[in-house]
Design an enzyme around this catalytic site. Structure first.
Site, PDB file in Angstrom:
ATOM      1  N   MET A  52       0.831  -1.188   0.000  1.00 43.56           N
ATOM      2  CA  MET A  52       0.000   0.000   0.000  1.00 43.56           C
ATOM      3  C   MET A  52       0.870   1.243   0.000  1.00 43.56           C
ATOM      4  O   MET A  52       2.100   1.172  -0.050  1.00 43.56           O
ATOM      5  CB  MET A  52      -0.926  -0.002   1.212  1.00 43.56           C
ATOM      6  N   CYS A  53       0.260   2.373   0.108  1.00 42.58           N
ATOM      7  CA  CYS A  53       0.957   3.656   0.064  1.00 42.58           C
ATOM      8  C   CYS A  53       1.639   3.941   1.392  1.00 42.58           C
ATOM      9  O   CYS A  53       1.453   3.244   2.382  1.00 42.58           O
ATOM     10  CB  CYS A  53      -0.032   4.778  -0.257  1.00 42.58           C
ATOM     11  N   GLN A  54       2.454   4.991   1.400  1.00 43.94           N
ATOM     12  CA  GLN A  54       3.063   5.462   2.636  1.00 43.94           C
ATOM     13  C   GLN A  54       2.870   6.971   2.749  1.00 43.94           C
ATOM     14  O   GLN A  54       2.820   7.688   1.744  1.00 43.94           O
ATOM     15  CB  GLN A  54       4.543   5.108   2.722  1.00 43.94           C
TER      16      GLN A  54
END
Length: 586
Positions: free
Chosen positions: A1-3
Site C-alpha cells: 500500500m501507500c506510505q
C-alpha cells in the site's frame, strides 16, 4: 500500500531530512513506485508537487529534496496503487478549497465503503493499464444534510453524533443547497473519502467550527467510515486544514494475503535536540546544531524513518490533532489551542466561538493565576520565580505548559506511563517520572541530606531526559498539583512528603481540591472522615479536613479561592477551591 509523511512545526522548518529518506521508499528501498505527491502550506496558500513517476527516480522529487522550503505544515505521499490507474489525477495529496481554506488529504489503506472494484489482473491486483471510466458515486456521511440548527457552535456540533448515516436530506442553509458539492476527479477510494468528508463538514457548519468541535466532527466521520467493515478497512490519513493544523487518524491493518502492516507512527523532536539517523539512506543530522530553543517538530509517518529515535505507533481508532508541533488527543486540549489564538482562519465566513462552559479544563491556568497573585508575581511568560518545582499528577502536561515559564527546572510525575509519554512530547519538563507522587516526593525529601537524588526510588521509573539543576540536593521550592486530589483518599501522606521536600528552605505548595457540598445528600456524613467518594468515582474533601492538614504540617495559608468552577460533569458545574500554602523557612 501507500506510505505517508507529515510534519507539523512550532516554527517554520524545512523538511529536507525526512523527505530525503522518505523518497527512497518510492521505488528504491520499497515498492511504492506508482507516483508521489507533496503539499506544503505557505501562509494561506499551498505549494503542491505531483508526479506519476516513482519518487526515487523523479527529477522533481530530487529537486524538492534539495530545496530548503520552510513551513509550519506539510504532507507527502508515495503510492502503491490498489485502487485506480497509475495516473496524475490519482496521485495524493488531494486538495480542495472549503470555507476559504485550503484542505489537503493523503491516505493509506482500503476503505470498502468507498471501494470501486475494477477489473482484476492475474495477480489479484487492480489492472493498472486500464483506462477506467467509472461512474464513482460518493457515499453520504453524517446525513450530509446539515442538522437542524447547526451553526458550528459546541452545542449543535455535538448533536450531530446521533445523525443517521443513511440520511440524505438536503440542507436548506444558503451555503449548503447541494448534498454533494465535492466530487472526485480520479478513481481512487482515497479521493472519494476526502470528498465525502468535506461534503459532510460543509453541510453541517455555517460558521467556522472551533478546533474541539472540528475534532469531534472528524472523529464521528472516521467512526462512520469504518463502521460495518471494521475487519476489512485500513484507514490511515493526514488531513491539513490551513497553515498551522493537521489531523491524523489510524485504523491499521494488513491486506488479505499480505504480512505488511499498515499503520501510523509519530515522534516529536524538541530541545535539547539530538542526532537522528535515517533508516533508508546512510545520512544523519545533529539537530542540536541546526535547531533553536523555540523549535519543535512533530513527524508522522507510516513507518519510522529513523533508526535511533523513539517512534510511537497510533492506537487503533486514534485521532490526533497536531498544532505547534504538539499532538492533541482530547477535545478540551484542542480547546486550549483554540484559546491560545490558533484554529481555522478564513476571510470568507465568520469564525465560531468556544462555549465558555464546554471543553472546560482551566485548573492549570486558574492555579497559576492564584499562585502569582498570592506571591505578588506578574502573571507573564518572562518572570521566573521558582528555581525548582514539581508537578504532582502531571498527566499529559497541560499543567506543565502553564507553569513552565515560571520555573527554571521542572519535574513531572504521574502514575500512568502513557500520560508521561504525552507529557514528554510537550517538551516542557526537565525530568519525568512514572510512579506514585508520595514516593517521588519522599525521594526529594531525602535529597536534602543526600547528594544523589537523580535516581528514582524502587517504586518509580525515570522517563525521558534528566537535566540536573544546581539546587538538586536542596529539594523543591514549589510543588503544585492540578486535579490530583480527586484521585486520592487520604491526603496526609502527600502533605507529609511535600513538607519534607520543602522543609529547610521554605517554599510554596499549591493545589486544587473538589470540596464536598454538605447539602448534596449524596453520601453519608462521617465527621471523623475528611474525604468521601462520589458516584463518579472521584474523591471530594471537606474543608475542615484540608485546614487540619495545613495546621498539622505547619503550613501557612497565603490564599484560598473558594467556590471556583473547576470543571463540568454531566453538564453541571463542579465546585472546588484553589489553595496556595507557604512553608516558613526553618
Amino acid at each position: 500500500m501507500c506510505q505517508l509523511l507529515g510534519m507539523n512545526c512550532a516554527t517554520p522548518t524545512d523538511f529536507n531530512f525526512s523527505f530525503r529518506g522518505f523518497k527512497c521508499r518510492g521505488g528504491n528501498t520499497d515498492i511504492h513506485a506508482h507516483g508521489w505527491g507533496l503539499a506544503i502550506y505557505e501562509g494561506r496558500g499551498v505549494r503542491t508537487f505531483h508526479d506519476p513517476l516513482p519518487c526515487a527516480e523523479s527529477p522533481i522529487a530530487d529537486m524538492v529534496s534539495r530545496y530548503p522550503i520552510k513551513t509550519y505544515n506539510m504532507m507527502a505521499h508515495i503510492r502503491y496503487a490498489t485502487q485506480g490507474a497509475v495516473s496524475l489525477e490519482n496521485v495524493h495529496p488531494f486538495e480542495r478549497e472549503m470555507w476559504g481554506i485550503r484542505w489537503t488529504f493523503a491516505h493509506n489503506g482500503e476503505v470498502p465503503k468507498f471501494t470501486v472494484n475494477p477489473q482484476q489482473d492475474e495477480s489479484g491486483g487492480a489492472n493498472l493499464n486500464l483506462n477506467l471510466n467509472l461512474n464513482l458515486t460518493v457515499p453520504l456521511l453524517m446525513g450530509t444534510g446539515r442538522m437542524a440548527g447547526s451553526s458550528g457552535n459546541e452545542k449543535d456540533g455535538s448533536d450531530a453524533a446521533t445523525a443517521n448515516a443513511n440520511t440524505t436530506t438536503t440542507s436548506t442553509a444558503p451555503c449548503c443547497q447541494q448534498t454533494t458539492f465535492y466530487h472526485p476527479v480520479g478513481d481512487t477510494d482515497s479521493e472519494a473519502v476526502f470528498c465525502a468528508m468535506l461534503n459532510a463538514l460543509r453541510s453541517e457548519f455555517t460558521t467556522l467550527p472551533t478546533l474541539p468541535v472540528l475534532y469531534e466532527a472528524i472523529q464521528r466521520l472516521c467512526c462512520e467510515i469504518v463502521r460495518g467493515h471494521e475487519s476489512e478497512t485500513i484507514f490511515n490519513f493526514l488531513l491539513g486544514c490551513g497553515q498551522f493544523t493537521m489531523f491524523a487518524f489510524s485504523w491499521p491493518g494488513s491486506r488479505k494475503g499480505s504480512q505488511v502492516w499498515n499503520g501510523l507512527h509519530y515522534l516529536v523532536r524538541y530541545p535539547p535536540f539530538s542526532t537522528a539517523k535515517l533508516k533508508d539512506v546512510d545520512y544523519k543530522v545533529d539537530f542540536n546544531e541546526t535547531n533553536g530553543e523555540n523549535d519543535r517538530v512533530a513527524i508522522i509517518a507510516t513507518k519510522p524513518l529513523t533508526t535511533n529515535e523513539n517512534w510511537k505507533e497510533f492506537k487503533r481508532g486514534q485521532l490526533l490533532m497536531f498544532d505547534r508541533g504538539l499532538p492533541y488527543s482530547r477535545p478540551y486540549e484542542c480547546a486550549e489551542a483554540e484559546r491560545c489564538g490558533r484554529g481555522l482562519n478564513s476571510r470568507a465566513i465568520p469564525r465560531g466561538e468556544i462555549c465558555p462552559f464546554k471543553y472546560q479544563y482551566n485548573i492549570p491556568k486558574l492555579l497559576r493565576m492564584a499562585v502569582c497573585e498570592a506571591l505578588g508575581r506578574a502573571d507573564d511568560d518572562q518572570t521566573v520565580w521558582s528555581e525548582r518545582a514539581m508537578d504532582l499528577g502531571c498527566g499529559s502536561g497541560l499543567s506543565g505548559l502553564q507553569f513552565r515559564s515560571c520555573v527554571r527546572h521542572l519535574t513531572g510525575v504521574d502514575l500512568l506511563p502513557e500520560l508521561i509519554c504525552e507529557a514528554r512530547e510537550r517538551g516542557c519538563y526537565d525530568r519525568l517520572v512514572v510512579g506514585y507522587a508520595e514516593c517521588v516526593l519522599r525521594e526529594a525529601g531525602d535529597a536534602v541530606s543526600n547528594e544523589q537524588s537523580s535516581s528514582a526510588s524502587p517504586e518509580a521509573k525515570v522517563e525521558g531526559r534528566i537535566v540536573e539543576s544546581p539546587s538538586l540536593r536542596n529539594g523543591y521550592d514549589f510543588v503544585f498539583a492540578c486535579d490530583l486530589f480527586p484521585y486520592l483518599e487520604d491526603l496526609c501522606p502527600i502533605f507529609e512528603t511535600v513538607h519534607r521536600s520543602l522543609v529547610g528552605q521554605g517554599g510554596t505548595f499549591a493545589f486544587s481540591a473538589e470540596i464536598l457540598n454538605d447539602t448534596s445528600g449524596e453520601v453519608a456524613e462521617e465527621e471523623d472522615v475528611g474525604f468521601v467518594m462520589q458516584s463518579c468515582a472521584r474523591f471530594v474533601q471537606k474543608k475542615w479536613y484540608i485546614h487540619s492538614l495545613v495546621e498539622k504540617f505547619g503550613f501557612e495559608i497565603m490564599m484560598v479561592k473558594e467556590s471556583t468552577v473547576l470543571r463540568q460533569h454531566d453538564g453541571n458545574d463542579v465546585i472546588g477551591a484553589l489553595f496556595v500554602l507557604a512553608l516558613p523557612s526553618s
